[in-house]
Design a protein around this motif. Structure first.
Motif, mmCIF file in Angstrom:
data_model
loop_
_atom_site.group_PDB
_atom_site.id
_atom_site.type_symbol
_atom_site.label_atom_id
_atom_site.label_comp_id
_atom_site.label_asym_id
_atom_site.label_seq_id
_atom_site.Cartn_x
_atom_site.Cartn_y
_atom_site.Cartn_z
ATOM 1 N N LEU A 5 0.792 -1.220 0.000
ATOM 2 C CA LEU A 5 0.000 0.000 0.000
ATOM 3 C C LEU A 5 0.824 1.269 0.000
ATOM 4 O O LEU A 5 0.397 2.259 0.537
ATOM 5 C CB LEU A 5 -0.940 -0.021 1.205
ATOM 6 N N PHE A 6 2.047 1.282 -0.590
ATOM 7 C CA PHE A 6 2.677 2.585 -0.742
ATOM 8 C C PHE A 6 2.370 3.114 -2.114
ATOM 9 O O PHE A 6 1.903 2.388 -2.981
ATOM 10 C CB PHE A 6 4.189 2.576 -0.452
ATOM 11 N N GLN A 7 2.640 4.375 -2.319
ATOM 12 C CA GLN A 7 2.193 5.007 -3.541
ATOM 13 C C GLN A 7 3.243 5.933 -4.107
ATOM 14 O O GLN A 7 3.967 6.585 -3.395
ATOM 15 C CB GLN A 7 0.916 5.800 -3.250
ATOM 16 N N LYS A 8 3.298 5.981 -5.423
ATOM 17 C CA LYS A 8 4.213 6.882 -6.099
ATOM 18 C C LYS A 8 3.750 8.317 -5.901
ATOM 19 O O LYS A 8 2.559 8.596 -5.904
ATOM 20 C CB LYS A 8 4.265 6.553 -7.589
ATOM 21 N N ILE A 9 4.690 9.228 -5.761
ATOM 22 C CA ILE A 9 4.369 10.623 -5.505
ATOM 23 C C ILE A 9 4.272 11.370 -6.820
ATOM 24 O O ILE A 9 5.178 11.344 -7.644
ATOM 25 C CB ILE A 9 5.427 11.279 -4.610
ATOM 26 N N ALA A 17 0.370 6.314 1.022
ATOM 27 C CA ALA A 17 0.569 4.857 1.146
ATOM 28 C C ALA A 17 0.330 3.870 0.020
ATOM 29 O O ALA A 17 -0.333 4.153 -0.911
ATOM 30 C CB ALA A 17 -0.229 4.382 2.312
ATOM 31 N N ALA A 18 0.837 2.570 0.176
ATOM 32 C CA ALA A 18 0.802 1.524 -0.854
ATOM 33 C C ALA A 18 0.249 0.166 -0.438
ATOM 34 O O ALA A 18 0.332 -0.189 0.687
ATOM 35 C CB ALA A 18 2.213 1.308 -1.333
ATOM 36 N N SER A 64 2.715 6.166 5.236
ATOM 37 C CA SER A 64 2.345 6.687 6.544
ATOM 38 C C SER A 64 3.220 5.988 7.586
ATOM 39 O O SER A 64 3.838 4.970 7.293
ATOM 40 C CB SER A 64 0.868 6.416 6.823
ATOM 41 N N GLY A 65 3.289 6.511 8.787
ATOM 42 C CA GLY A 65 4.095 5.885 9.831
ATOM 43 C C GLY A 65 3.664 6.363 11.207
ATOM 44 O O GLY A 65 2.927 7.346 11.327
ATOM 45 N N SER A 66 4.141 5.680 12.254
ATOM 46 C CA SER A 66 3.777 6.011 13.634
ATOM 47 C C SER A 66 5.006 6.468 14.411
ATOM 48 O O SER A 66 5.996 5.736 14.496
ATOM 49 C CB SER A 66 3.161 4.790 14.332
ATOM 50 N N LEU A 67 4.928 7.654 14.981
ATOM 51 C CA LEU A 67 5.999 8.166 15.826
ATOM 52 C C LEU A 67 5.908 7.469 17.179
ATOM 53 O O LEU A 67 4.944 7.664 17.925
ATOM 54 C CB LEU A 67 5.843 9.678 15.988
ATOM 55 N N ILE A 68 6.894 6.616 17.498
ATOM 56 C CA ILE A 68 6.837 5.844 18.739
ATOM 57 C C ILE A 68 7.761 6.402 19.813
ATOM 58 O O ILE A 68 7.748 5.930 20.949
ATOM 59 C CB ILE A 68 7.134 4.351 18.484
ATOM 60 N N GLY A 192 -1.004 4.370 -0.238
ATOM 61 C CA GLY A 192 -0.523 5.491 0.554
ATOM 62 C C GLY A 192 -0.737 5.299 2.035
ATOM 63 O O GLY A 192 -0.179 6.015 2.851
ATOM 64 N N ASP A 193 -1.566 4.302 2.403
ATOM 65 C CA ASP A 193 -1.775 4.005 3.818
ATOM 66 C C ASP A 193 -0.751 3.005 4.332
ATOM 67 O O ASP A 193 -0.764 2.656 5.521
ATOM 68 C CB ASP A 193 -3.189 3.470 4.054
#
Length: 242
Positions: A5-9, A17-18, A64-68, A192-193
């Motif tokens: 689920l990532f995606q080309k910009i 996300a892709a 996308s990502g999570s700040l841990i 992209g998610d």
């Protein structure tokens, strides 16, 4: 066919996300048509869910990502593996993402589709995401997914969105690691998610890996697979100390 689920910009848009195969972003519809393309879910405010932009295999991509912590981001291995020039943005707006923070280190889990990004400098946005130590999503549980992915019919998102989802059972992620299959209730993950969080009882229990179809279109009940965070906790502690 499962797709990452990532995606080309695109040239003018930051597309998030892709699913298993990177897919090129498409142009947004005219402004007056936008409401016809809502895939579901609702806008969200969570500065700890960040945007990633990077180079990979000659293309520009976003996840996308999570700040841990103030220095580490939890993401998907298919977003970090062979990636370079990684930048992290903490704004919830894709149109005004703010100043980038460069990545100093990218790490890939040996157990499946989970990765880590160490930032070149600490960021303090007032919150971080809490990781589960042992919870594996169970069939019938409900949770929330968040991400910057495309809206219905490949319409670029203007910011962070979230949706309620249902766990349907165990599955495998893009790299063969243990995962959970989920089905959208109020909305579904899209390109992209990738690496966005699956949240149950306030904790990140999954990382977005693949979609059950290459393009969910406008189907808010589409399925996707989230890598189980619990299977990677020892590696995350050893790598990031968290």
């Amino acid at each position: 066919m499962k797709t990452s689920l990532f995606q080309k910009i695109g040239i003018a848009l930051f597309a998030s996300a892709a699913l298993a195969t990177p897919m090129t972003a498409q142009a947004a519809p005219a402004a007056e048509e936008t409401n016809e393309y809502i895939v579901g879910g609702e806008p969200a405010q969570n500065r700890a869910v960040v945007q990633l932009k990077f180079t990979q295999n000659g293309g520009q991509y976003g996840c996308s990502g999570s700040l841990i912590s103030e220095e580490w981001v939890l993401t998907a291995r298919h977003c970090t593996e062979d990636a370079s020039n990684m930048n992290v943005f903490t704004s919830n707006s894709t149109q005004n993402p703010g100043q980038p923070v460069r990545a100093a280190q990218l790490a890939n889990s040996p157990r499946g589709d989970v990765g880590l990004v160490r930032l070149s400098q600490p960021v303090n946005v007032g919150e971080t995401m809490d990781l589960t130590d042992s919870t594996i999503p169970q069939r019938g549980q409900q949770g929330t997914v968040q991400g910057y992915g495309l809206r219905a019919n490949s319409t670029p998102s203007t910011g962070l969105f979230q949706a309620d989802v249902l766990v349907t059972g165990p599955s495998r992620d893009l790299h063969g690691g243990p995962a959970s299959n989920i089905r959208g209730i109020t909305g579904a993950a899209n390109r992209g998610d990738s690496s966005g969080p699956l949240i149950i009882n306030g904790q990140v229990v999954g990382v977005c890996s693949t979609g059950d179809t290459p393009d969910p279109g406008a189907n808010i009940n589409s399925g996707s697979n989230y890598s189980n965070v619990a299977a990677h906790r020892d590696w995350i502690r050893q790598t990031a100390g968290i």
